[in-house]
Design a protein around this motif. Sequence first.
Motif, mmCIF file in Angstrom:
data_model
loop_
_atom_site.group_PDB
_atom_site.id
_atom_site.type_symbol
_atom_site.label_atom_id
_atom_site.label_comp_id
_atom_site.label_asym_id
_atom_site.label_seq_id
_atom_site.Cartn_x
_atom_site.Cartn_y
_atom_site.Cartn_z
ATOM 1 N N THR A 1 0.828 -1.208 0.000
ATOM 2 C CA THR A 1 0.000 0.000 0.000
ATOM 3 C C THR A 1 0.858 1.252 0.000
ATOM 4 O O THR A 1 0.585 2.209 -0.730
ATOM 5 N N ALA A 2 1.901 1.265 0.822
ATOM 6 C CA ALA A 2 2.754 2.446 0.907
ATOM 7 C C ALA A 2 3.411 2.739 -0.435
ATOM 8 O O ALA A 2 3.539 3.904 -0.841
ATOM 9 N N MET A 3 3.844 1.696 -1.153
ATOM 10 C CA MET A 3 4.453 1.908 -2.459
ATOM 11 C C MET A 3 3.439 2.473 -3.451
ATOM 12 O O MET A 3 3.762 3.374 -4.243
ATOM 13 N N THR A 4 2.209 1.987 -3.413
ATOM 14 C CA THR A 4 1.180 2.489 -4.320
ATOM 15 C C THR A 4 0.839 3.939 -4.004
ATOM 16 O O THR A 4 0.643 4.755 -4.919
ATOM 17 N N VAL A 5 0.764 4.275 -2.733
ATOM 18 C CA VAL A 5 0.497 5.664 -2.348
ATOM 19 C C VAL A 5 1.586 6.574 -2.901
ATOM 20 O O VAL A 5 1.302 7.677 -3.392
ATOM 21 N N GLN A 6 2.825 6.121 -2.866
ATOM 22 C CA GLN A 6 3.909 6.918 -3.436
ATOM 23 C C GLN A 6 3.803 6.990 -4.955
ATOM 24 O O GLN A 6 3.987 8.063 -5.544
ATOM 25 N N ALA A 7 3.529 5.864 -5.593
ATOM 26 C CA ALA A 7 3.436 5.851 -7.055
ATOM 27 C C ALA A 7 2.351 6.800 -7.549
ATOM 28 O O ALA A 7 2.465 7.392 -8.629
ATOM 29 N N LEU A 8 1.270 6.954 -6.764
ATOM 30 C CA LEU A 8 0.157 7.822 -7.140
ATOM 31 C C LEU A 8 0.251 9.202 -6.499
ATOM 32 O O LEU A 8 -0.708 9.975 -6.573
ATOM 33 N N CYS A 9 1.399 9.491 -5.845
ATOM 34 C CA CYS A 9 1.583 10.780 -5.165
ATOM 35 C C CYS A 9 0.402 11.057 -4.229
ATOM 36 O O CYS A 9 -0.208 12.135 -4.258
ATOM 37 N N GLY A 10 0.089 10.069 -3.411
ATOM 38 C CA GLY A 10 -1.080 10.162 -2.547
ATOM 39 C C GLY A 10 -0.910 11.140 -1.397
ATOM 40 O O GLY A 10 0.174 11.698 -1.171
ATOM 41 N N ILE A 11 -1.986 11.329 -0.668
ATOM 42 C CA ILE A 11 -2.011 12.245 0.477
ATOM 43 C C ILE A 11 -1.820 11.425 1.745
ATOM 44 O O ILE A 11 -2.617 10.520 2.034
ATOM 45 N N ASP A 12 -0.793 11.728 2.514
ATOM 46 C CA ASP A 12 -0.434 10.883 3.667
ATOM 47 C C ASP A 12 -1.068 11.319 4.978
ATOM 48 O O ASP A 12 -1.044 10.576 5.946
ATOM 49 N N ARG A 13 -1.661 12.501 5.023
ATOM 50 C CA ARG A 13 -2.170 12.987 6.310
ATOM 51 C C ARG A 13 -3.363 12.170 6.829
ATOM 52 O O ARG A 13 -3.706 12.252 8.006
ATOM 53 N N VAL A 141 -4.707 6.243 -17.183
ATOM 54 C CA VAL A 141 -4.057 7.542 -17.352
ATOM 55 C C VAL A 141 -4.917 8.683 -16.805
ATOM 56 O O VAL A 141 -4.404 9.754 -16.457
ATOM 57 N N ALA A 142 -6.218 8.458 -16.707
ATOM 58 C CA ALA A 142 -7.109 9.503 -16.171
ATOM 59 C C ALA A 142 -7.036 9.594 -14.659
ATOM 60 O O ALA A 142 -7.503 10.580 -14.071
ATOM 61 N N ARG A 143 -6.453 8.589 -13.994
ATOM 62 C CA ARG A 143 -6.449 8.566 -12.529
ATOM 63 C C ARG A 143 -5.071 8.337 -11.913
ATOM 64 O O ARG A 143 -4.952 8.325 -10.691
ATOM 65 N N ASN A 144 -4.028 8.136 -12.724
ATOM 66 C CA ASN A 144 -2.729 7.770 -12.149
ATOM 67 C C ASN A 144 -1.782 8.947 -11.934
ATOM 68 O O ASN A 144 -0.571 8.762 -11.795
ATOM 69 N N GLN A 145 -2.328 10.144 -11.935
ATOM 70 C CA GLN A 145 -1.558 11.347 -11.585
ATOM 71 C C GLN A 145 -0.325 11.545 -12.456
ATOM 72 O O GLN A 145 0.783 11.790 -11.977
ATOM 73 N N GLY A 146 -0.527 11.435 -13.772
ATOM 74 C CA GLY A 146 0.551 11.791 -14.684
ATOM 75 C C GLY A 146 1.421 10.653 -15.171
ATOM 76 O O GLY A 146 2.373 10.894 -15.922
ATOM 77 N N LEU A 147 1.144 9.424 -14.773
ATOM 78 C CA LEU A 147 1.907 8.289 -15.278
ATOM 79 C C LEU A 147 1.418 7.919 -16.686
ATOM 80 O O LEU A 147 0.365 8.361 -17.125
ATOM 81 N N THR A 148 2.190 7.096 -17.381
ATOM 82 C CA THR A 148 1.818 6.697 -18.736
ATOM 83 C C THR A 148 0.671 5.676 -18.701
ATOM 84 O O THR A 148 0.474 5.001 -17.682
ATOM 85 N N PRO A 149 -0.093 5.536 -19.788
ATOM 86 C CA PRO A 149 -1.156 4.520 -19.826
ATOM 87 C C PRO A 149 -0.585 3.121 -19.626
ATOM 88 O O PRO A 149 0.376 2.734 -20.300
ATOM 89 N N PHE A 150 -1.152 2.396 -18.697
ATOM 90 C CA PHE A 150 -0.724 1.033 -18.373
ATOM 91 C C PHE A 150 0.757 0.958 -17.980
ATOM 92 O O PHE A 150 1.358 -0.101 -18.046
#
Length: 340
Positions: A1-13, A141-150
């Motif tokens: 989960t922590a890695m995915t939160v980072q990959a998606l530039c998630g909010i940690d608060r 690509v519509a939800r991954n915060q700027g990553l490439t498709p797939f």
Amino acid sequence: TAMTVQALCGIDRVFAPDLQALRPHPGPAASAANILALLEGSDLIQAGREGAAKRVQDAYSLRCAPQVHGAVRDTMAHALQVAKVELDSAVDNPVITDDMRVESNGNFHGAPVAYVLDFLAIVAADVASMAERRTDRMMDVARNQGLTPFLADDAGVDSGLMIAHYTQAAMVSEAKRNAAPASVDSIPSSAMQEDHVSMGWGAARKLRRSVDALARVVAIELHTAARGIALRVLAYLAVIAVFYWMLGLVLLAGLQAALAPLGQLLEQRPGALVLVVLGAGLAWLSWWLDGREPTRIGAPLRGGFQAGVGRFFGEDQHDGRSIQTRVIWSRITPRSARWE
């Protein structure tokens, strides 16, 4: 989960301890603390904070991970308690008591174990389902915060991790089917004497399949998150590389200008190259020694070098600080070791 939160530039608060304390189940608090510790110091999370103004909150699969995973912890704690009781139990029928009575009993019924096995199968399916949702988010690509498709290198030609996601989705669907409880089924036998059974053996078999699938589902999420993080880091490194390339061009131009007099000197007197190499070694040695014995060792080394350069260029030994000596010495020594 922590890695995915980072990959998606998630909010940690959302993982803050004071928020978890508002609903004080022990499992979610431990899970949130683990995620928060893994996210500490992450530059990608910092990017998420800067972009947080554009979105109020992350999706459930990120934001509610401690609540789901924490409930898993609590469920497993209950299962462990049941297992401990079972290991300390006598389930024979009939049974011989401490006072040597032989009694028929119902302790052999597997309901306590079967219920827990079914509960764990539900847990395994739900954790796998949540992991798949996070993977799906990284693909889109519509939800991954700027990553490439797939997460592809060349979208449209390269399918990226699309097939890995297909595999993960198939295993999650199977785990959901295996989550249907076996303990609610019962078929009577033995001339209706055994008219209600636990079906715990069936619950155990499907749980094993679900746990195996869960391991693979989580592995695919880890691989996907690592790929997402790598893409973000590579993009960052590309910017840094361009910056240092431009800086290198500037420094190279400055270095060429600074060494031009030394190059002219070497063209006129090729033997001066030996003095440059020797002088560099002596200069750095004297600079190092000056930090320990400034007046006793460093100064004589410099003096000897100056005199040698003076003789090479036919200068008076007394006046070794000529233009040639200055040029060589200034190009090969640190500022703190030069004379002024």
